[in-house]
Structures are given as structure tokens and as C-alpha cells.
Design a protein around this motif. Structure first.
Motif, short mmCIF file in Angstrom:
data_model
loop_
_atom_site.label_atom_id
_atom_site.label_comp_id
_atom_site.label_asym_id
_atom_site.label_seq_id
_atom_site.Cartn_x
_atom_site.Cartn_y
_atom_site.Cartn_z
N GLN A 184 0.82 -1.20 0.00
CA GLN A 184 0.00 0.00 0.00
C GLN A 184 0.87 1.26 0.00
N ALA A 185 1.95 1.26 0.76
CA ALA A 185 2.83 2.41 0.80
C ALA A 185 3.43 2.68 -0.58
N VAL A 186 3.83 1.62 -1.27
CA VAL A 186 4.41 1.77 -2.61
C VAL A 186 3.40 2.40 -3.54
N SER A 187 2.16 1.93 -3.49
CA SER A 187 1.10 2.46 -4.36
C SER A 187 0.87 3.95 -4.10
N LEU A 188 0.83 4.34 -2.83
CA LEU A 188 0.62 5.74 -2.49
C LEU A 188 1.78 6.62 -2.94
N LEU A 189 2.98 6.13 -2.79
CA LEU A 189 4.15 6.90 -3.20
C LEU A 189 4.21 7.06 -4.71
N LYS A 190 3.82 6.01 -5.44
CA LYS A 190 3.79 6.11 -6.89
C LYS A 190 2.76 7.14 -7.35
N LYS A 191 1.64 7.20 -6.65
CA LYS A 191 0.63 8.21 -6.99
C LYS A 191 1.16 9.61 -6.72
N SER A 192 1.92 9.75 -5.64
CA SER A 192 2.51 11.05 -5.34
C SER A 192 3.48 11.47 -6.44
N ILE A 193 4.22 10.50 -6.96
CA ILE A 193 5.18 10.80 -8.03
C ILE A 193 4.45 11.22 -9.31
N GLU A 194 3.29 10.63 -9.56
CA GLU A 194 2.51 11.02 -10.72
C GLU A 194 2.09 12.49 -10.64
N VAL A 195 1.79 12.93 -9.43
CA VAL A 195 1.36 14.32 -9.23
C VAL A 195 2.55 15.27 -9.29
N GLU A 196 3.64 14.88 -8.61
CA GLU A 196 4.84 15.72 -8.58
C GLU A 196 6.07 14.81 -8.71
N PRO A 197 6.61 14.71 -9.92
CA PRO A 197 7.65 13.72 -10.19
C PRO A 197 9.07 14.14 -9.80
N ASN A 198 9.25 15.30 -9.21
CA ASN A 198 10.60 15.81 -8.99
C ASN A 198 10.91 16.08 -7.51
N ILE A 199 10.35 15.28 -6.62
CA ILE A 199 10.63 15.43 -5.19
C ILE A 199 11.54 14.28 -4.75
N SER A 200 12.75 14.61 -4.40
CA SER A 200 13.75 13.60 -4.04
C SER A 200 13.31 12.73 -2.87
N GLU A 201 12.69 13.35 -1.86
CA GLU A 201 12.30 12.61 -0.66
C GLU A 201 11.26 11.53 -0.95
N VAL A 202 10.41 11.76 -1.95
CA VAL A 202 9.39 10.76 -2.28
C VAL A 202 10.06 9.51 -2.86
N TYR A 203 11.04 9.70 -3.73
CA TYR A 203 11.76 8.55 -4.28
C TYR A 203 12.57 7.85 -3.18
N PHE A 204 13.08 8.64 -2.24
CA PHE A 204 13.79 8.05 -1.10
C PHE A 204 12.87 7.15 -0.30
N ASN A 205 11.67 7.64 0.00
CA ASN A 205 10.69 6.83 0.74
C ASN A 205 10.25 5.61 -0.06
N LEU A 206 10.15 5.79 -1.38
CA LEU A 206 9.80 4.65 -2.23
C LEU A 206 10.90 3.59 -2.18
N GLY A 207 12.14 4.04 -2.24
CA GLY A 207 13.26 3.10 -2.13
C GLY A 207 13.24 2.35 -0.83
N ASN A 208 12.94 3.06 0.26
CA ASN A 208 12.87 2.39 1.56
C ASN A 208 11.75 1.36 1.60
N SER A 209 10.63 1.69 0.97
CA SER A 209 9.51 0.74 0.93
C SER A 209 9.88 -0.51 0.15
N PHE A 210 10.51 -0.31 -1.01
CA PHE A 210 10.96 -1.46 -1.81
C PHE A 210 11.98 -2.29 -1.02
N LEU A 211 12.88 -1.60 -0.32
CA LEU A 211 13.92 -2.29 0.44
C LEU A 211 13.29 -3.16 1.53
N SER A 212 12.28 -2.64 2.20
CA SER A 212 11.62 -3.41 3.26
C SER A 212 10.89 -4.63 2.70
N LEU A 213 10.53 -4.57 1.42
CA LEU A 213 9.85 -5.69 0.77
C LEU A 213 10.84 -6.66 0.11
#
Length: 217
Positions: free
Chosen positions: A1-30
Motif C-alpha cells: 500500500q505504501a508503494v502504491s501511495l508513493l507512486k501516486k505522489s510521483i505522478e502528481v509531482e515527479p521531482n521530489i527527491s524525498e518521495v523517491y527516497f521513501n519509495l526506495g525504503n519501501s521497496f527495500l523493506s519488501l
């Protein structure tokens, strides 16, 4: 669910470094290491001095088996944020896994400079026993130094256990020496550790010379 929400955030604003960082952490935990690597790379592309993203990219590369590349990346994270203690600690463990004891000890000591009251860092930078001893003189000297360092721990009442929930000491190697003061050294270490704030010393076996410990809440 976290991955899905973060991907939606990227669709809205694709240039926020912290969002990709959080996405990476979510993928890492999985356990999705390649996806995590790509997310951290994008985070760093958007913010090249993002030390935490560099560190987590290094962690991901280590898990992918690319230790040398990981070392280079984590060193960059320290260049941008020298007091990122966990980066120093991570390098120490990578070098330890690579069998480079000198570099490992150096980075444990480096980490302890930024967290002088962290018992884990002090133990890993000061309580050292070689896995293989060359001669009897080396055994005597290392054991004497080991006991002296344990006793020094008593001189800092501010020692506590940091965020790391478990740690190892080289006490296992004492078994190879089979010396009459084994019990003295291990009892002294057990007593010192039992007094550390935040550390629960669950039990100490005088028969097996084992310390079982954990982190208190």
C-alpha cells in the motif's frame, strides 16, 4: 500500500527527491532490491547531496553483492554529512564482512567519535581479539588489553545502547585460548554490560560463559 501511495505522489509531482527516497525504503523493506536501487538513484539524481539516500543506496548495493560499489557510495554520503554515524557503522560492518579488520576497526572508531556514549561502537572499536593468534605472547598481550578495555567501560556512566538492538563481542575467541582467567574476563564483561542503560542482560551462564542480552523499551 505504501508503494502504491508513493507512486501516486510521483505522478502528481515527479521531482521530489524525498518521495523517491521513501519509495526506495519501501521497496527495500519488501526485499525488492533492484526496484529500491532505481528509486534511490532517482532520489540522488534530484538531490546529489542527499546523504541518507546515498547511504541506503549503499545498503542496497551491499545486499545485491556489490560491496566495493557500496563502499564508494557510502563514503560519498559521509563526505556530504560527516556526522551520519550510521554510515560510519555501515562501512565498518561491510569491511568486517570482507575480512578487512583494520578498515573495520577504523570505521567503528570513526563512528564512536560521533556517538561517544554508544556502548556498541565502543565495544566494536576497543574490545578486539584476533581470530588467529601467531604466538603465546600475542595471546597474553591481547587478553590483557581486552580486560583493560572492559574495565575502562566502568569509567563512563553515560554509556547506553543506541538504536542497534543486538551486537556481538569477540569473546568466542577466548575459548581457543583456554586460559585460567577466562572466567574472570567474561564475568567482568557481563557485569559491565549489565550496568549499561537500555540494555537488558537476560542471563549469564557461568558454565558456558554466554551472555544473552536484548534492548529494553
Amino acid at each position: 500500500q505504501a508503494v502504491s501511495l508513493l507512486k501516486k505522489s510521483i505522478e502528481v509531482e515527479p521531482n521530489i527527491s524525498e518521495v523517491y527516497f521513501n519509495l526506495g525504503n519501501s521497496f527495500l523493506s519488501l526485499g525488492k532490491l533492484n526496484e529500491a536501487r532505481l528509486a534511490f538513484l532517482k532520489s540522488i539524481e534530484l538531490n546529489p547531496t542527499f546523504a541518507e539516500a546515498l547511504l541506503n543506496l549503499g545498503n542496497t548495493l551491499t545486499r545485491l553483492g556489490n560491496s566495493n560499489e557500496a563502499i564508494s557510495v557510502i563514503r560519498k554520503s559521509i563526505n556530504f554529512k560527516p556526522d551520519l554515524t550510521i554510515a560510519h557503522l555501515t562501512l565498518a560492518y561491510i569491511y568486517q564482512d570482507l575480512g578487512n579488520a583494520d578498515e573495520s576497526k577504523k570505521w567503528f572508531a570513526s563512528a564512536s567519535k560521533y556517538a561517544p556514549n554508544d556502548i556498541l561502537l565502543h565495544i566494536n572499536s576497543r574490545l578486539i581479539l584476533s581470530p588467529i593468534m601467531d604466538n603465546e605472547d600475542q595471546i597474553v598481550i591481547e587478553r590483557r588489553n581486552y580486560l583493560a578495555e572492559i574495565k575502562k567501560l566502568r569509567n563512563n556512566p553515560n554509556f547506553s545502547l543506541g538504536n542497534i538492538r543486538a551486537f556481538n563481542t569477540p569473546m568466542f575467541y577466548l575459548a581457543y585460548h583456554n586460559k585460567p582467567d577466562d572466567k574472570e574476563i567474561l564475568e567482568e564483561q557481563s557485569q559491565v554490560l549489565s550496568e549499561v542503560k537500555g540494555l537488558l542482560c537476560n542471563s549469564f551462564s557461568f558454565d558456558k560463559y554466554l551472555i544473552f542480552s536484548g534492548k529494553s523499551n
